[in-house]
Design a protein around this motif. Sequence first.
Motif, PDB file in Angstrom:
ATOM      1  N   ILE A  66      -4.640  11.139  52.827  1.00 56.94           N
ATOM      2  CA  ILE A  66      -4.971  12.568  52.892  1.00 56.94           C
ATOM      3  C   ILE A  66      -3.910  13.312  53.697  1.00 56.94           C
ATOM      4  O   ILE A  66      -3.405  14.362  53.268  1.00 56.94           O
ATOM      5  N   ALA A  67      -3.546  12.782  54.860  1.00 60.52           N
ATOM      6  CA  ALA A  67      -2.545  13.447  55.710  1.00 60.52           C
ATOM      7  C   ALA A  67      -1.191  13.526  55.002  1.00 60.52           C
ATOM      8  O   ALA A  67      -0.514  14.563  55.060  1.00 60.52           O
ATOM      9  N   GLU A  68      -0.807  12.463  54.323  1.00 55.44           N
ATOM     10  CA  GLU A  68       0.457  12.479  53.569  1.00 55.44           C
ATOM     11  C   GLU A  68       0.394  13.488  52.429  1.00 55.44           C
ATOM     12  O   GLU A  68       1.390  14.147  52.128  1.00 55.44           O
ATOM     13  N   ALA A  69      -0.762  13.619  51.800  1.00 53.14           N
ATOM     14  CA  ALA A  69      -0.905  14.587  50.709  1.00 53.14           C
ATOM     15  C   ALA A  69      -0.747  16.017  51.235  1.00 53.14           C
ATOM     16  O   ALA A  69      -0.131  16.862  50.574  1.00 53.14           O
ATOM     17  N   VAL A  70      -1.283  16.292  52.418  1.00 58.02           N
ATOM     18  CA  VAL A  70      -1.111  17.616  53.030  1.00 58.02           C
ATOM     19  C   VAL A  70       0.367  17.843  53.330  1.00 58.02           C
ATOM     20  O   VAL A  70       0.919  18.907  53.018  1.00 58.02           O
ATOM     21  N   ALA A  71       1.020  16.852  53.923  1.00 57.72           N
ATOM     22  CA  ALA A  71       2.452  16.976  54.240  1.00 57.72           C
ATOM     23  C   ALA A  71       3.263  17.221  52.972  1.00 57.72           C
ATOM     24  O   ALA A  71       4.150  18.080  52.949  1.00 57.72           O
ATOM     25  N   GLU A  72       2.941  16.486  51.921  1.00 61.94           N
ATOM     26  CA  GLU A  72       3.667  16.654  50.662  1.00 61.94           C
ATOM     27  C   GLU A  72       3.428  18.043  50.074  1.00 61.94           C
ATOM     28  O   GLU A  72       4.361  18.693  49.606  1.00 61.94           O
ATOM     29  N   LYS A  73       2.205  18.501  50.115  1.00 62.21           N
ATOM     30  CA  LYS A  73       1.866  19.832  49.591  1.00 62.21           C
ATOM     31  C   LYS A  73       2.648  20.924  50.332  1.00 62.21           C
ATOM     32  O   LYS A  73       3.066  21.915  49.734  1.00 62.21           O
ATOM     33  N   LEU A  74       2.854  20.724  51.630  1.00 61.25           N
ATOM     34  CA  LEU A  74       3.576  21.696  52.448  1.00 61.25           C
ATOM     35  C   LEU A  74       5.073  21.394  52.532  1.00 61.25           C
ATOM     36  O   LEU A  74       5.804  22.084  53.238  1.00 61.25           O
ATOM     37  N   LEU A  85      -0.797  10.805  63.515  1.00 61.50           N
ATOM     38  CA  LEU A  85      -2.100  10.600  62.880  1.00 61.50           C
ATOM     39  C   LEU A  85      -2.949   9.729  63.791  1.00 61.50           C
ATOM     40  O   LEU A  85      -2.604   8.568  64.042  1.00 61.50           O
ATOM     41  N   VAL A  86      -4.034  10.304  64.296  1.00 63.96           N
ATOM     42  CA  VAL A  86      -4.915   9.608  65.231  1.00 63.96           C
ATOM     43  C   VAL A  86      -6.357   9.744  64.752  1.00 63.96           C
ATOM     44  O   VAL A  86      -6.824  10.859  64.497  1.00 63.96           O
ATOM     45  N   ILE A  87      -7.050   8.612  64.649  1.00 61.26           N
ATOM     46  CA  ILE A  87      -8.444   8.595  64.222  1.00 61.26           C
ATOM     47  C   ILE A  87      -9.331   8.590  65.464  1.00 61.26           C
ATOM     48  O   ILE A  87      -9.119   7.793  66.377  1.00 61.26           O
ATOM     49  N   HIS A 117      -6.978  13.480  63.502  1.00 63.51           N
ATOM     50  CA  HIS A 117      -6.090  14.591  63.838  1.00 63.51           C
ATOM     51  C   HIS A 117      -4.703  14.231  63.313  1.00 63.51           C
ATOM     52  O   HIS A 117      -4.266  13.100  63.465  1.00 63.51           O
ATOM     53  N   PHE A 118      -4.037  15.212  62.692  1.00 64.93           N
ATOM     54  CA  PHE A 118      -2.690  14.952  62.198  1.00 64.93           C
ATOM     55  C   PHE A 118      -1.733  16.017  62.695  1.00 64.93           C
ATOM     56  O   PHE A 118      -2.135  17.108  63.099  1.00 64.93           O
ATOM     57  N   GLN A 119      -0.445  15.665  62.664  1.00 69.21           N
ATOM     58  CA  GLN A 119       0.625  16.550  63.135  1.00 69.21           C
ATOM     59  C   GLN A 119       1.737  16.533  62.087  1.00 69.21           C
ATOM     60  O   GLN A 119       2.068  15.474  61.548  1.00 69.21           O
ATOM     61  N   LEU A 120       2.289  17.708  61.816  1.00 71.70           N
ATOM     62  CA  LEU A 120       3.383  17.865  60.860  1.00 71.70           C
ATOM     63  C   LEU A 120       4.496  18.675  61.510  1.00 71.70           C
ATOM     64  O   LEU A 120       4.235  19.516  62.376  1.00 71.70           O
ATOM     65  N   VAL A 121       5.728  18.470  61.038  1.00 70.68           N
ATOM     66  CA  VAL A 121       6.838  19.327  61.483  1.00 70.68           C
ATOM     67  C   VAL A 121       6.549  20.735  60.984  1.00 70.68           C
ATOM     68  O   VAL A 121       6.128  20.928  59.842  1.00 70.68           O
TER      69      VAL A 121
END
Length: 138
Positions: free
Chosen positions: A78-86, A93-95, A105-109
């Motif tokens: 899911i987090a990778e899909a958000v990063a890819e979409k953006l 990524l911390v559960i 919780h996730f973090q992106l540039v």
Amino acid sequence: PNYVNGDNTHKNRVLIEPWTGRNLKAESVRRRDLQPRERAIKSNAGIAIVGIIAFGSKAQKRFARLSKKQQDAAFWEIAEAVAEKLNTTLTGLVIHLDESAIHAHFQLVGYDLKGNAISQETKKRHTSQLQDLSAGIQ
């Protein structure tokens, strides 16, 4: 906070150690410089995008029945899909298992791979689509 059960904090899982502010800023500046600019990056520029992956009560019950490995893989996907979409990079990524419901919780540039500020780009996109990404992931 009161809703955190300190006895369960040790159960939290770090899948990707979040980048430091220094690393996020350096990468954001590098990406921002891909676009011609007249001014340097502002001191208060958004260098990261942070988010949470959580589920409704019915999905939480189903998700809780998955193995740790399956849960980790689902959050990561899911987090990778958000990063890819953006069009950016997943940098943390911390559960969390120390609250009432499992979530991550996730973090992106904060700048995409072309040097555009994600905060500006998401104003043009339908951000509600990001909320629906997890529904399409098996």
